[in-house]
Design an enzyme around this catalytic site. Structure first.
Site, mmCIF file in Angstrom:
data_model
loop_
_atom_site.group_PDB
_atom_site.id
_atom_site.type_symbol
_atom_site.label_atom_id
_atom_site.label_comp_id
_atom_site.label_asym_id
_atom_site.label_seq_id
_atom_site.Cartn_x
_atom_site.Cartn_y
_atom_site.Cartn_z
ATOM 1 N N HIS A 241 15.565 43.675 55.118
ATOM 2 C CA HIS A 241 14.273 43.691 54.423
ATOM 3 C C HIS A 241 13.374 42.504 54.779
ATOM 4 C CE1 HIS A 241 11.346 44.730 51.478
ATOM 5 N NE2 HIS A 241 11.639 43.753 50.637
ATOM 6 N N SER B 166 6.511 43.385 51.623
ATOM 7 C CA SER B 166 7.043 44.037 50.438
ATOM 8 C C SER B 166 5.973 44.185 49.341
ATOM 9 C CB SER B 166 8.275 43.256 49.968
ATOM 10 O OG SER B 166 9.131 44.085 49.244
ATOM 11 N N ASP C 168 8.592 37.394 32.433
ATOM 12 C CA ASP C 168 8.376 38.449 31.428
ATOM 13 C C ASP C 168 7.443 39.531 31.965
ATOM 14 O OD1 ASP C 168 10.037 37.313 29.565
ATOM 15 O OD2 ASP C 168 8.450 36.052 28.717
#
Ligand SMILES: *[C@@H]1O[C@H](CO)[C@@H](O)[C@H](O)[C@H]1NC(C)=O
Length: 306
Positions: free
Chosen positions: A284, A124, A223
């Site tokens: 996945h 991924s 963040d």
């Protein structure tokens, strides 16, 4: 840790050139990634074969690939290294999280370990990182194996569901938990509405640990991942026109929509040798959902890579 790679050390003159180019790369931009060389000194490893580096996906870390990595070490006799990408696991945090930077981090790690050529395997986000390493420094990549991600498209699972997961993680309150286990149980309760998928929940919770400031909480740089999400969710435009002509295998989950069969033509613009295999009945995470079949593909692919 170093002995295994020591035989990969190059003659002194080359080393010197290396040192010079390393300085250039370092001053360009990258962070020092955390990694682990698998195996012990008793292991018999083919030190001439390019070592195999394994890279996790978004919200993953190097521990997720350790058990598969150990099997690969025993079966391939190559050195195997598992790595934390920036803003994940024990690697440094950085407010920027773009694939060209992730790739430079990896190129810098290869230099640090004096690895001239490596086999790369990434899942991924880690797969896209490996693709960018191959396009930016093709001479360093002996072979590329990408797990369930494409150059061309990104499915709604990634573009719509994952941002919700990241934002939900941001809202979790850690109320001075006594142990990591308590913190995970508590976070799981707070997340159960937003995170409906077991596999993602496990990945999410694996990011709760003791932080450098000794408090318990998210160890990934949440963040930065939220802020840079658009860069994570698409393949970087800067790669346009670049090619990696070495052996390339994509392994997808047949039930996953991360590599639509129609993408192959576009993938081959970057990776002319690319072949795609789909593992039946997997989504996945084909390497987790059907590790035996996954291993067969990986072993067959790297078998003759010199
Ligand atoms: C953050 O990443 C950028 C790009 O790789 C790099 O230039 C910069 O030095 C990094 N900052 C820190 C504090 O590591």
């Amino acid at each position: 840790m170093e002995w295994r790679l020591s035989s990969l050390l190059v003659p002194f003159s080359t080393l010197l050139k290396h040192a010079l180019s390393t300085t250039l790369i370092v001053s360009r931009s990258s962070v020092s990634l955390s990694y682990k060389v698998l195996g012990d000194s008793e292991m018999d490893v083919d030190e001439k074969a390019p070592p195999l580096f394994l890279f996790h996906g978004l919200l993953g870390n190097k521990r997720h690939w350790e058990s598969m990595g150990k099997t690969l070490l025993h079966m391939t006799k190559r050195s195997v290294v598992v790595v934390d990408l920036r803003n994940h696991g024990d690697s440094p945090h950085n407010s920027s999280h773009r694939y060209d930077e992730l790739a430079e981090d990896v190129i810098r790690l290869l230099k640090r370990l004096s690895v001239n050529r490596a086999c790369l395997l990434g899942h991924s986000m880690g797969g896209r990182t490996c693709m960018c390493v191959s396009l930016l420094a093709p001479e360093k990549v002996a072979a590329l194996l990408v797990v369930d991600i494409s150059t061309a498209s990104s499915p709604p699972f990634l573009t719509q569901y994952i941002p919700k997961v990241l934002n939900a993680m941001k809202t979790v309150e850690f109320n001075h938990p006594k142990t990591v286990r308590n913190a995970k149980d508590d976070a799981k309760k707070q997340l159960k509405e937003a995170v409906t998928d077991d596999m993602i929940m496990r990945a999410v919770l694996s990011n709760i640990n003791i932080k450098p400031d000794k408090t318990i909480g998210w160890t990934c740089n949440l963040d930065a991942l939220i802020k840079n999400f658009e860069h994570i969710a698409s393949f970087p435009k800067e790669m346009k026109g670049k090619r990696y002509k070495g052996p390339t295998l994509f392994v997808g989950g047949q039930l996953s929509d991360f590599i639509p069969p129609d993408d192959l033509t576009k993938i081959r613009n970057f990776f002319p040798q690319a072949v795609v295999h789909y593992i039946p009945k997997t989504g996945h995470n084909p390497h987790v959902e059907d590790p035996e079949t996954f291993l067969e593909y990986v072993l067959a692919f790297f078998k003759n890579v010199k």
